[in-house]
Enzyme design. Sequence first.
Site, PDB file in Angstrom:
ATOM      1  N   HIS A  62      43.630  47.288  54.854  1.00  0.00           N
ATOM      2  CA  HIS A  62      43.465  48.397  56.075  1.00  0.00           C
ATOM      3  C   HIS A  62      42.562  47.907  57.355  1.00  0.00           C
ATOM      4  CE1 HIS A  62      45.043  51.298  53.090  1.00  0.00           C
ATOM      5  NE2 HIS A  62      44.124  50.618  52.097  1.00  0.00           N
TER       6      HIS A  62
ATOM      7  N   ASN B 231      47.714  56.761  50.676  1.00  0.00           N
ATOM      8  CA  ASN B 231      48.415  55.763  50.591  1.00  0.00           C
ATOM      9  C   ASN B 231      49.950  57.026  51.318  1.00  0.00           C
ATOM     10  OD1 ASN B 231      47.209  53.816  51.155  1.00  0.00           O
ATOM     11  ND2 ASN B 231      47.655  52.873  48.795  1.00  0.00           N
TER      12      ASN B 231
ATOM     13  N   TYR C 158      34.681  50.827  48.286  1.00  0.00           N
ATOM     14  CA  TYR C 158      35.133  51.282  48.974  1.00  0.00           C
ATOM     15  C   TYR C 158      33.344  51.120  50.200  1.00  0.00           C
ATOM     16  CZ  TYR C 158      40.049  51.358  49.380  1.00  0.00           C
ATOM     17  OH  TYR C 158      41.191  51.028  49.125  1.00  0.00           O
TER      18      TYR C 158
END
Length: 508
Positions: free
Chosen positions: A72, A145, A353
């Site tokens: 990303h 997404n 993350y």
Amino acid sequence: MHMSKSFLLISMGLASISVHAQTLTRDNGAPVGDNQNSITAGENGSVLLQDVHLIQKLQRFARERIPERVVHARGTGAHGEFVVSGDFSDLTLSSPFAQSGKVTPVFVRFSTVIHSKGSPETLRDPRGFATKFYTDQGNWDLVGNNLPVFFIRDSIKFPDMVHSLKPSPVTNLQDPNRFFDFFSSQPSATNMLTWVYTNLGTPASYRTMDGFGVHAYKWINRKGEVNYVKFHWKSQQGVKSLRPAEVTKVQGEDFNHLTNDLYTQINAGNFPKWDLYVKVLSPKALSKLDYNGLDATKVWLDVPEKKVGTMTLNRVPDNFFLETEQSAFAPSNIIPGIEPSEDRLLQGRLFAYADTQLYRLGANLFQLPVNSPKSPVANHNQDGPSNNSTGLGNVDSLDVNYEPSRLVNLTVDKQARAVETPLSGHVQQQAIRNPRDFFQAGVLYRSLSEQDKADLIHNLSGDLNKVNDAEVKAIMVSYFYRADKEYGTRLAKATDVNLKQVTKLASM
């Protein structure tokens, strides 16, 4: 006479500018004497080390970049608000959904997934759709997404999958030989590959794509009752994608088309909106699905959706780096009333993350304005690089950096406790039962129009025809044949793969 008057006006203008201009300074606040010439030993002598302004400019220039996101990397951000459309406190005690009409500020970051920061936005890729809700219970990140499923179901394969899709460590080029070699042993990817090779893999704009939470989450109400939910952002602008010929045309004209479109429309007052829908299943209903409802490679078929609110994006960031680049999203940023499910991919993302944001931005990333909660922060996390907060909020004593203490009374919120969840079974390391890797790809294929089917075959065969290993190509075609015979047959023809070999592999 005319020239003299003009000269006088220009001189007066320059004088006015010099009177009101802000003085250029170094980072320590000291004024700069000359920003055009270095300090030298005479006209042709060496530059002196004592030119601290020059040294600081070069030092700061060399340190402008922070680590690029491993996925990303290329992103576009926007501010906005979410307005809940009803009272859903019977399902969740999370504040964004508990009171009809409540407004929650949000920051959204759209992104490509695999490609680097400077890559064209026209490249085929899933698109990230991450939303940060600044709630009065803390920040909640819905990190999803534009497609409802994913390639893998277990986070242990995530680094391998990304490595295969990233450029080769030898050539620095993305190579279908590499990622189809990986996917040929991952039949779970069949559904996601079908999604991403439709024209949804090349959206016409960020405004005209939907968003999905992908994973199942848990909603918990004040009674401690649990339901599983999946989130779906539906674009009020409709869903529009680029067909193969349009991709080539747009890339030649503007490979920043997604960012340009979003910012142009917001700045013109055409604020894009998305309605948020949820699918809700009780634990009992989830267990009765004829596939694993916690599998990130699956959608919940035939489960009705209900609208819970609307998001409007209405402001472009003032500074790309300060806001979009330094924004940090993680599925572990949750609030009371929302918990992660047992989804194996989600469980890994909870750690990965958050950890990658610590690596990129440091331990004090929540002090950056774009990541800072609107609600009060009070804990004993301390120090670290660039810390400018005690983290203790309005406590009575800054000397107490521990808990419990008789000197400072910090309480906990029992409603934020983890919900009691029954567990059974044995510690194991095995694949899920009943994976059903192919059937939903077939459902998707059969739902497409004839034009969309033709584009899917064109897009997918275009990359498969770059694969040199005939066995890998045949295995991949057999997966799509198992999803739908027409799908596999058309793909075999487009890739010159022997159909008898495909049917043999599909029957194994």
